[in-house]
Write an enzyme that holds these catalytic residues in place. Structure first.
Site, PDB file in Angstrom:
ATOM      1  CG  ASN A 100      -0.325  -0.223   2.514  1.00  0.00           C
ATOM      2  OD1 ASN A 100       0.755  -0.786   2.592  1.00  0.00           O
ATOM      3  ND2 ASN A 100      -0.982   0.231   3.569  1.00  0.00           N
ATOM      4  CG  HIS A 185      -7.393  -5.966   6.709  1.00  0.00           C
ATOM      5  ND1 HIS A 185      -6.626  -5.837   7.830  1.00  0.00           N
ATOM      6  CD2 HIS A 185      -8.431  -5.123   6.863  1.00  0.00           C
ATOM      7  CE1 HIS A 185      -7.180  -4.943   8.642  1.00  0.00           C
ATOM      8  NE2 HIS A 185      -8.284  -4.495   8.074  1.00  0.00           N
ATOM      9  CG  ASP A 311      -0.355  -3.940  11.785  1.00  0.00           C
ATOM     10  OD1 ASP A 311      -0.070  -3.690  10.605  1.00  0.00           O
ATOM     11  OD2 ASP A 311      -1.397  -3.531  12.330  1.00  0.00           O
ATOM     12  N   GLY A 330      -2.233   3.074  12.806  1.00  0.00           N
ATOM     13  CA  GLY A 330      -1.039   2.234  12.791  1.00  0.00           C
ATOM     14  C   GLY A 330      -0.001   2.625  13.819  1.00  0.00           C
TER      15      GLY A 330
END
Lengths: 430, 315
Positions: A100, A185, A311, A330
């Site tokens: 991404n 996801h 992550d 995040g």
């Protein structure tokens, strides 16, 4: 390169059921030449380099299945060089990078770029993912075959899941044929729309839109149903809730083959940690209730979850110092992946071997890469850590370019001392 | 987590009014008592005091508001403060400046108090960390609207003489309502029992944990209530498929003289405004001065805001 003898180590390598005090020999090419109790002080040739590990723990270099590099497009958040430094300081020698970026990694020329940049700038093994669908729009699949040929390890739309069931079924059908790894996801877009944190008492109190657990469960159920028809290589990137785990349990006991990951954040934190709108704890999937967290830990014990990921999602301060709804999602984590996971060992939740298994050999098996093991002939990617050393997480000491850690000020037990990549000492705490 | 942060340049941290959740019972009672003294003043011929003379009050409204904004404006002026209202719709915030940058800019002008309304829950908390004057929350997202709850309490006390032991029914869009949340906390704190009544789609999860019984039936929810608080139903709720139609909503959740009979005989009706007549409340009922407290709420709102400004303004 000189022959290296790493002696007097507590070696744990779940890939070969090894838990011994012994040593390891690295050959001139940076491969593992031998491992075992027999490697000790008494049999070292004179010209070899000797490193006394002083009874600290020696494990295969960690494999982190979910990291964000930032190249291209977000170099100000993280780049290959800074990610490498952060990873090595955390004992991580291989990472799977997410697609991404800006632009999205969804075509062959982007893959060329990322592999070339990774080779030139990264000091760790980079295994890039490409997106499942073009521009991650959830509509048309990317060129799985051509992209795999260029070195793509798996396919994922990162924080978006493919909503259209027809598209998803075709993706799985096509992926089955050419044997590529589909990483999902799991989150129903409509149910999670505008959602910021776990839906429950905390979201009601803070007045933030909630993300219900069933948003995750629905996609898990749907995909596992599709998997009956199209048994492709399928991996759920991160689960967060008890409800999804129930579905996973049912399907795994039916003998269905798929794998499941969990973020270390969801294993060590819960919704209460968000406190007074701490945006650094805004993550996806969201931190859920303590019950959910406990069930994830139990899920690991029962073998329902296969890997722990960091992550790692670097975000600059500007994107976090905003009202919660506007703040970026995040947290950085690659550097604290191992120490934070060790918390689960120190508090008696999990066995050390099980934790290491989930950080080394399991991800390597899923990805079908020759990593995460200390078997003879493997690249000497090694992490050595002090199991008990206490320290406190300080954002400014982190090597990542962005400092958005979710565990600022947390007291840790266990610290990485040395990291080897291809037999070379690339990180040394001392 | 025991972290010593040295990042804050703020000395002598001022007290803020960010929500009822952060108030102690004594603090809430102090505000109410202080406000009582202003009720008379506001009804007299000479309404101006000088307790805040020389102080600067900035109203920072990110969301359109008529009554709350004018109420704070008037309250500040009656206490003698210099009041500046920032119309954010036309400011640099729309050009991409962040809330924190705005806070720093305003802070440099040495205000003594900032009143903020923001569409995002938690925005006043963020602001309060960055300025060295007091911050008063005039409504943030769906989290809290503390001065509204305080003025509601003052209105009830003014008419009923007390809050303790009363039963209060709050009806309408609880999910999106900061007024409901602040009122649940405050009325509980002051000893009342709270019922919330809404269709399931407009009821937030675990609302009972905040201190309210939840109902989907007006008849049960209003049973033996002394106060009926109606909430505004926003038109955009129709699009998100929260409800089938306004007509159906009115049928089941609109307050009519018939449904008011489920409550106590002497029950009074409140509404934070602005009202959607014929959607959540019958128009005649809204204007019936024997049961409707809507006008008093607006009147006492000024007194409450005067009390808050006086108490929280930097000494």
């Amino acid at each position: 390169m000189k022959l290296k003898y790493l002696i007097n180590a507590k070696i744990i390598d779940p890939s070969q059921e090894l838990d011994i005090v012994g040593g390891l020999i690295i050959d001139e090419k940076g491969k593992i030449k031998a491992i075992g109790k027999e490697v000790n002080k008494s049999n070292i040739p004179s010209k070899a380099e000797v490193i006394d590990v002083e009874k600290n723990v020696l494990i295969p270099g960690l494999v982190d299945m979910k990291t964000f590099v930032g190249e291209p497009g977000y170099e100000y958040k993280e780049n290959f060089r800074t990610l490498s430094q952060a990873a090595l300081a955390g004992g991580v020698t291989s990472v799977v990078s997410m697609p991404n970026t800006k632009p999205v990694i969804d075509n062959v020329s982007m893959v060329d770029f990322i592999i070339r940049r990774g080779r030139d700038k990264a000091k760790i093994n980079i295994f890039p993912c490409a997106s499942l669908t073009k521009n991650m729009d959830g509509k048309s699949m990317t060129e799985f075959g051509l992209l795999s040929g260029k070195g793509i390890i798996g396919f994922t739309d990162v924080t978006r899941s493919v909503q259209n069931t027809e598209v998803m079924s075709r993706i799985m059908n096509y992926a089955l044929d050419i044997g590529v790894l589909v990483i999902q996801h799991s989150e129903d877009y409509e149910l999670a729309k505008n959602g910021l944190i776990h839906e429950g008492e905390i979201s009601t109190r803070l007045g933030l839109t909630g993300i219900p657990s069933i948003a995750e469960k629905i996609i898990v159920e749907r995909d596992l149903t599709l998997l009956e028809e199209y048994p492709c290589r399928y991996h759920i990137n991160q689960i967060s809730s008890r409800k999804s785990l129930e579905v996973i349990k049912k399907n795994k006991s039916n003998g269905k083959r798929f794998t499941v990951g969990v973020s270390v954040n969801n294993l060590s934190l819960n919704e209460n940690d968000i406190g007074d709108f701490k945006t650094f704890l805004k993550v996806s999937p969201p931190l859920r209730s303590e019950k959910d967290r406990m069930s994830l830990v139990n899920g690991i014990k029962e073998g329902l979850i296969d890997v722990i990921v960091s992550d790692h999602k670097p975000e600059d301060e500007e994107s976090k110092r905003l009202p919660f709804a506007q703040a970026a999602t995040g947290a950085v984590g690659v550097e604290t992946l191992l120490p934070l996971s060790l918390e689960l060992y120190h508090n008696g939740s999990l066995k050390l071997k099980r934790i290491i298994e989930m950080l080394t050999v399991n991800p390597s098996k899923i990805l079908k890469i020759k990593k995460g093991s200390l078997k003879k002939g493997f690249d000497a990617d090694i992490c050595i850590f002090d199991l008990n050393k206490p320290w406190v997480v300080k954002a400014n000491d982190l090597k990542s370019k962005s400092k958005n850690t979710a565990i600022e000020g947390r007291k840790m037990q266990g610290k990485v001392l040395m990291t080897f990549l291809n037999g070379e000492l690339v990180f040394n705490q001392k | 987590m025991a972290v010593i942060k040295t990042t804050s340049a703020i000395k002598n941290q001022p007290k803020h009014l960010l929500g009822i959740q952060n108030l102690s019972i004594q603090e809430a009672k102090n505000i109410l008592n202080e406000a009582k003294t202003f009720i008379k003043l506001n009804r007299s011929n000479s309404k101006k005091l000088d307790v805040l003379r020389g102080k600067t009050q900035i109203n920072l409204f990110f969301e359109p508001s008529t009554r709350t904004q004018s109420s704070f404006d008037l309250a500040g002026k009656r206490l003698g403060a210099d009041v500046m209202t920032m119309n954010v719709v036309n400011s640099s915030l729309k050009k991409g400046e962040t809330l924190i940058d705005t806070a720093m800019t305003l802070n440099a002008m040495h205000p003594d108090i900032i009143v903020i309304r923001h569409q995002d829950s938690g925005a006043p908390n963020l602001l309060s960390q960055k300025v060295n004057c007091a911050v008063i929350n005039a409504g943030d997202g769906r989290r809290e609207h503390p001065t509204q709850a305080l003025l509601d309490a003052l209105t009830i006390i003014d008419r009923k003489g007390k809050i303790e032991g009363l039963k209060i029914g709050i009806c309408g869009d609880i999910l999106h309502s900061r007024v409901a949340r602040s009122n649940i906390y405050l009325m509980n704190m002051l000893g009342a029992e709270v019922n919330v009544i809404a269709p399931k789609t407009l009821m937030p999860k675990s609302i009972e944990r905040l201190g309210a019984k939840s109902f989907t039936d007006m008849k049960k929810g209003l049973d033996s209530c002394d106060i009926v608080m109606m909430l505004r139903l926003q038109n955009e709720r129709m699009q998100g498929s929260f409800l089938p139609s306004k007509r159906e909503y009115y049928e089941y959740f609109g307050l009519t003289p018939e449904k008011l009979k489920y409550a106590n005989k002497d029950a009074l009706v409140m509404h934070p405004g602005p009202m959607n007549r014929g959607v959540e409340i019958d128009t005649k009922l809204a204007d019936n001065i024997n049961v409707s407290l809507v006008k008093e709420q607006v009147e006492l709102g000024v007194a409450i805001r005067m009390a808050c400004l006086k108490i929280y303004c930097k000494k």
